[in-house]
Design a protein around this motif. Structure first.
Motif, PDB file in Angstrom:
ATOM      1  N   GLU A   1      13.050  20.047   0.779  1.00  0.00           N
ATOM      2  CA  GLU A   1      11.760  19.491   0.380  1.00  0.00           C
ATOM      3  C   GLU A   1      10.782  20.631   0.153  1.00  0.00           C
ATOM      4  O   GLU A   1      10.631  21.486   1.021  1.00  0.00           O
ATOM      5  N   ASP A   2      10.130  20.645  -1.009  1.00  0.00           N
ATOM      6  CA  ASP A   2       9.235  21.760  -1.324  1.00  0.00           C
ATOM      7  C   ASP A   2       7.826  21.607  -0.758  1.00  0.00           C
ATOM      8  O   ASP A   2       7.120  22.589  -0.600  1.00  0.00           O
ATOM      9  N   ASP A   3       7.395  20.422  -0.398  1.00  0.00           N
ATOM     10  CA  ASP A   3       6.064  20.211   0.165  1.00  0.00           C
ATOM     11  C   ASP A   3       6.117  20.521   1.668  1.00  0.00           C
ATOM     12  O   ASP A   3       6.705  19.772   2.457  1.00  0.00           O
ATOM     13  N   ALA A   4       5.493  21.635   2.056  1.00  0.00           N
ATOM     14  CA  ALA A   4       5.586  22.121   3.440  1.00  0.00           C
ATOM     15  C   ALA A   4       5.061  21.098   4.450  1.00  0.00           C
ATOM     16  O   ALA A   4       5.670  20.899   5.505  1.00  0.00           O
ATOM     17  N   GLY A   5       3.954  20.449   4.156  1.00  0.00           N
ATOM     18  CA  GLY A   5       3.397  19.466   5.083  1.00  0.00           C
ATOM     19  C   GLY A   5       4.297  18.257   5.241  1.00  0.00           C
ATOM     20  O   GLY A   5       4.552  17.799   6.363  1.00  0.00           O
TER      21      GLY A   5
ATOM     22  N   VAL B   1      17.708  17.728  13.243  1.00  0.00           N
ATOM     23  CA  VAL B   1      17.381  18.412  11.994  1.00  0.00           C
ATOM     24  C   VAL B   1      17.627  19.891  12.246  1.00  0.00           C
ATOM     25  O   VAL B   1      16.820  20.566  12.867  1.00  0.00           O
ATOM     26  N   GLN B   2      18.768  20.353  11.790  1.00  0.00           N
ATOM     27  CA  GLN B   2      19.182  21.718  12.070  1.00  0.00           C
ATOM     28  C   GLN B   2      18.506  22.747  11.159  1.00  0.00           C
ATOM     29  O   GLN B   2      18.179  23.833  11.591  1.00  0.00           O
ATOM     30  N   ARG B   3      18.309  22.387   9.900  1.00  0.00           N
ATOM     31  CA  ARG B   3      17.730  23.327   8.937  1.00  0.00           C
ATOM     32  C   ARG B   3      16.799  22.577   7.974  1.00  0.00           C
ATOM     33  O   ARG B   3      17.023  21.409   7.670  1.00  0.00           O
ATOM     34  N   VAL B   4      15.784  23.284   7.493  1.00  0.00           N
ATOM     35  CA  VAL B   4      14.909  22.776   6.440  1.00  0.00           C
ATOM     36  C   VAL B   4      14.763  23.876   5.388  1.00  0.00           C
ATOM     37  O   VAL B   4      14.734  25.067   5.718  1.00  0.00           O
ATOM     38  N   PHE B   5      14.686  23.457   4.135  1.00  0.00           N
ATOM     39  CA  PHE B   5      14.630  24.407   3.027  1.00  0.00           C
ATOM     40  C   PHE B   5      13.578  23.972   2.011  1.00  0.00           C
ATOM     41  O   PHE B   5      13.471  22.781   1.707  1.00  0.00           O
ATOM     42  N   PRO B   6      12.823  24.932   1.448  1.00  0.00           N
ATOM     43  CA  PRO B   6      11.832  24.600   0.425  1.00  0.00           C
ATOM     44  C   PRO B   6      12.426  24.463  -0.972  1.00  0.00           C
ATOM     45  O   PRO B   6      11.763  23.992  -1.883  1.00  0.00           O
ATOM     46  N   SER B   7      13.681  24.893  -1.149  1.00  0.00           N
ATOM     47  CA  SER B   7      14.329  24.799  -2.460  1.00  0.00           C
ATOM     48  C   SER B   7      15.842  24.812  -2.294  1.00  0.00           C
ATOM     49  O   SER B   7      16.367  25.095  -1.215  1.00  0.00           O
ATOM     50  N   CYS B   8      16.525  24.545  -3.390  1.00  0.00           N
ATOM     51  CA  CYS B   8      17.989  24.527  -3.379  1.00  0.00           C
ATOM     52  C   CYS B   8      18.583  25.923  -3.255  1.00  0.00           C
ATOM     53  O   CYS B   8      19.710  26.075  -2.771  1.00  0.00           O
TER      54      CYS B   8
ATOM     55  N   LEU C   1      12.205  19.702  -7.321  1.00  0.00           N
ATOM     56  CA  LEU C   1      12.208  20.963  -6.584  1.00  0.00           C
ATOM     57  C   LEU C   1      12.060  22.149  -7.534  1.00  0.00           C
ATOM     58  O   LEU C   1      12.482  22.073  -8.691  1.00  0.00           O
ATOM     59  N   PRO C   2      11.498  23.257  -7.054  1.00  0.00           N
ATOM     60  CA  PRO C   2      11.375  24.448  -7.908  1.00  0.00           C
ATOM     61  C   PRO C   2      12.732  25.119  -8.119  1.00  0.00           C
ATOM     62  O   PRO C   2      13.581  25.134  -7.232  1.00  0.00           O
ATOM     63  N   GLY C   3      12.943  25.640  -9.308  1.00  0.00           N
ATOM     64  CA  GLY C   3      14.158  26.403  -9.600  1.00  0.00           C
ATOM     65  C   GLY C   3      15.325  25.543 -10.034  1.00  0.00           C
ATOM     66  O   GLY C   3      15.818  25.659 -11.139  1.00  0.00           O
ATOM     67  N   MET C   4      15.784  24.662  -9.174  1.00  0.00           N
ATOM     68  CA  MET C   4      16.914  23.770  -9.463  1.00  0.00           C
ATOM     69  C   MET C   4      16.527  22.374  -9.008  1.00  0.00           C
ATOM     70  O   MET C   4      16.075  22.188  -7.879  1.00  0.00           O
ATOM     71  N   SER C   5      16.727  21.403  -9.872  1.00  0.00           N
ATOM     72  CA  SER C   5      16.385  20.028  -9.502  1.00  0.00           C
ATOM     73  C   SER C   5      17.328  19.518  -8.416  1.00  0.00           C
ATOM     74  O   SER C   5      18.456  20.000  -8.268  1.00  0.00           O
ATOM     75  N   GLY C   6      16.860  18.530  -7.696  1.00  0.00           N
ATOM     76  CA  GLY C   6      17.701  17.911  -6.684  1.00  0.00           C
ATOM     77  C   GLY C   6      18.947  17.286  -7.287  1.00  0.00           C
ATOM     78  O   GLY C   6      20.027  17.340  -6.696  1.00  0.00           O
ATOM     79  N   THR C   7      18.816  16.720  -8.490  1.00  0.00           N
ATOM     80  CA  THR C   7      19.970  16.099  -9.138  1.00  0.00           C
ATOM     81  C   THR C   7      21.040  17.131  -9.461  1.00  0.00           C
ATOM     82  O   THR C   7      22.233  16.897  -9.211  1.00  0.00           O
ATOM     83  N   GLU C   8      20.647  18.281  -9.965  1.00  0.00           N
ATOM     84  CA  GLU C   8      21.619  19.338 -10.253  1.00  0.00           C
ATOM     85  C   GLU C   8      22.255  19.830  -8.953  1.00  0.00           C
ATOM     86  O   GLU C   8      23.458  20.088  -8.892  1.00  0.00           O
ATOM     87  N   ALA C   9      21.456  19.951  -7.910  1.00  0.00           N
ATOM     88  CA  ALA C   9      22.005  20.376  -6.613  1.00  0.00           C
ATOM     89  C   ALA C   9      23.035  19.376  -6.105  1.00  0.00           C
ATOM     90  O   ALA C   9      24.081  19.767  -5.588  1.00  0.00           O
TER      91      ALA C   9
END
Length: 125
Positions: A7-11, A28-35, A57-65
């Motif tokens: 999820e790219d929205d930090a809040g 919740v073991q890990r959180v990431f701002p992008s793919c 998401l920035p860089g790579m869309s969630g669908t592509e991921a």
């Protein structure tokens, strides 16, 4: 259930993590701002049971991921959590391999219910 969040929205990411971690049985073991960070972590050999994935998401869309994840880690279930309500976005994500689709307007209990539903459907009885 071991969950990773992309999820790219930090809040929103922080609040989502806190909401999930108070639920017994969910970690919740890990959180990431992008793919990009997600795939870097997967290359290290760590693999979750579930991924909560935003689509915008920035860089790579969630669908592509999701498409890449189905080949890279086919045993990992992906639940989409996004603002996109359009039918074609839902269909595209599910066709890419998402196990489910929730809107961010969903409350914590609904998100938790969705996670458990997807998780329980992948665990052999």
């Amino acid at each position: 259930m071991n969950v990773w969040i992309v999820e790219d929205d930090a809040g929103y990411r922080r609040n989502l993590r806190m909401s999930l971690e108070i639920e017994e049985g969910i970690t919740v073991q890990r959180v990431f701002p992008s793919c990009i960070e997600l795939f870097d972590e997967l290359k290290s050999g760590n693999v979750p049971e579930m991924i909560l994935m935003d689509l915008g998401l920035p860089g790579m869309s969630g669908t592509e991921a999701i498409r890449q994840l189905t080949h890279m880690v086919p045993d990992v279930s992906v639940l989409v959590l996004t603002v996109f309500k359009e039918k074609e976005k839902v269909e595209t994500a599910l066709e890419a391999g998402a196990a489910g689709y929730l809107l961010k307007e969903s409350g914590g209990p609904e998100i938790i219910k969705g996670l458990w539903a997807v998780y329980e459907s992948r665990v052999p009885a």
